[in-house]
Design a protein around this motif. Sequence first.
Motif, PDB file in Angstrom:
ATOM      1  N   LEU A   1       0.680  -1.131  -0.023  1.00 48.83           N
ATOM      2  CA  LEU A   1      -0.047  -0.079  -0.164  1.00 48.83           C
ATOM      3  C   LEU A   1       0.710   1.301   0.059  1.00 48.83           C
ATOM      4  N   GLY A   2       2.005   1.249   0.686  1.00 45.09           N
ATOM      5  CA  GLY A   2       2.883   2.219   0.822  1.00 45.09           C
ATOM      6  C   GLY A   2       3.528   2.708  -0.414  1.00 45.09           C
ATOM      7  N   PHE A   3       3.826   1.471  -1.298  1.00 46.17           N
ATOM      8  CA  PHE A   3       4.455   1.854  -2.628  1.00 46.17           C
ATOM      9  C   PHE A   3       3.501   2.413  -3.440  1.00 46.17           C
ATOM     10  N   PHE A   4       2.170   1.808  -3.588  1.00 47.42           N
ATOM     11  CA  PHE A   4       1.088   2.478  -4.487  1.00 47.42           C
ATOM     12  C   PHE A   4       0.964   3.784  -4.087  1.00 47.42           C
ATOM     13  N   ILE A   5       0.410   4.071  -2.931  1.00 47.62           N
ATOM     14  CA  ILE A   5       0.122   5.435  -2.271  1.00 47.62           C
ATOM     15  C   ILE A   5       1.353   6.610  -2.570  1.00 47.62           C
ATOM     16  N   PHE A   6       2.461   6.074  -2.081  1.00 50.72           N
ATOM     17  CA  PHE A   6       3.475   7.180  -2.103  1.00 50.72           C
ATOM     18  C   PHE A   6       4.643   7.164  -3.031  1.00 50.72           C
ATOM     19  N   VAL A   7       4.559   6.101  -3.919  1.00 45.54           N
ATOM     20  CA  VAL A   7       5.360   6.092  -4.957  1.00 45.54           C
ATOM     21  C   VAL A   7       4.766   6.114  -6.318  1.00 45.54           C
ATOM     22  N   LEU A   8       4.048   4.910  -6.471  1.00 48.72           N
ATOM     23  CA  LEU A   8       3.528   4.742  -7.780  1.00 48.72           C
ATOM     24  C   LEU A   8       2.466   5.833  -8.390  1.00 48.72           C
ATOM     25  N   PHE A   9       1.469   6.138  -7.231  1.00 52.41           N
ATOM     26  CA  PHE A   9       0.411   7.169  -7.630  1.00 52.41           C
ATOM     27  C   PHE A   9       0.905   8.345  -7.851  1.00 52.41           C
ATOM     28  N   PRO A  10       1.897   9.007  -6.938  1.00 51.63           N
ATOM     29  CA  PRO A  10       2.420  10.396  -7.378  1.00 51.63           C
ATOM     30  C   PRO A  10       3.293  10.277  -8.731  1.00 51.63           C
ATOM     31  N   VAL A  11       3.961   9.220  -9.056  1.00 51.17           N
ATOM     32  CA  VAL A  11       4.842   9.186 -10.243  1.00 51.17           C
ATOM     33  C   VAL A  11       3.913   9.539 -11.347  1.00 51.17           C
TER      34      VAL A  11
END
Length: 294
Positions: free
Chosen positions: A25-35
Amino acid sequence: MKQKLKTLLHRDGPWAFILLLPSILGFFIFVLFPVVASFLISFTSWDLLTPIKWVGFENYLNLFKDETFIKVLWNTLYFTAVTVPIGIIISLFLAVALNQKIRFIKFYRAAYFLPVISSMVAVAVIWQWIYNPEYGLLNFILGLFGIDGPSWLSDAKWAMPAVMITSIWKGLGFNMLIFLAGIQGISESYYEAADIDGATWFKKFIHITVPLLRPTTFFVTVMAIIGSFQVFDAVFLLTQGGPARSTSVLVHYLYQNGFEYFQMGYASAMAYILFFLVLAFTLIQFTLQKRREE
């Protein structure tokens, strides 16, 4: 074997997923989604208050018409071209020096690594005092030799070199530690054979240490280039990009456009230009390294 694996996945699979869920969830919310979001925003005009307006490639085209962007891009390339080779060379010699069997060697290693883990705010405060034109340590030392020191951080000619010196000093410990690990991984038999042949320490350094450290040097170089393109804190804390944008770099100008001028689309486009620059330099490094190995 396959049956055991199926049994293990059936028994522990749900628990593994639950334990990994926070990271996923952290990867999707704080990395992938912002990119992904910033990439889409780079094609828009948005000031965080008014509705988003689609402008296509206008932000990217305007970047290369922006004299300030060209200036900060040049400053970034200049910063990288100077700090990366100097920092690598100094840290390599420090690693060789700190690989000797001398008293208090652990203390010396810790002392050189201390700036890496120190807060950049604290580092900036110390270096602002060192660079102070009236009572700073640097101008005091220059005065002992009859040299009238400049106003380091407020002089357009000397501000960038001052920021470079601070950045190199702070990053030396990290590169030194990587090189030290690489040196200690070299077999002593090479040096013993060189001693039998009567080789000097310099010849051993040039013909044994440097060649066998190529993978380590490659890693340090790539990381140093990426870090130099992303430099922000030293510029922001020491000079705020001045005087006359002589020290402003890409990330600093990106920050200003996004969070001071509220031009989020323009700032996002700049972020992707920075991404492609870092990607290009990294790919060049990998290509050159592959050719050397072949």
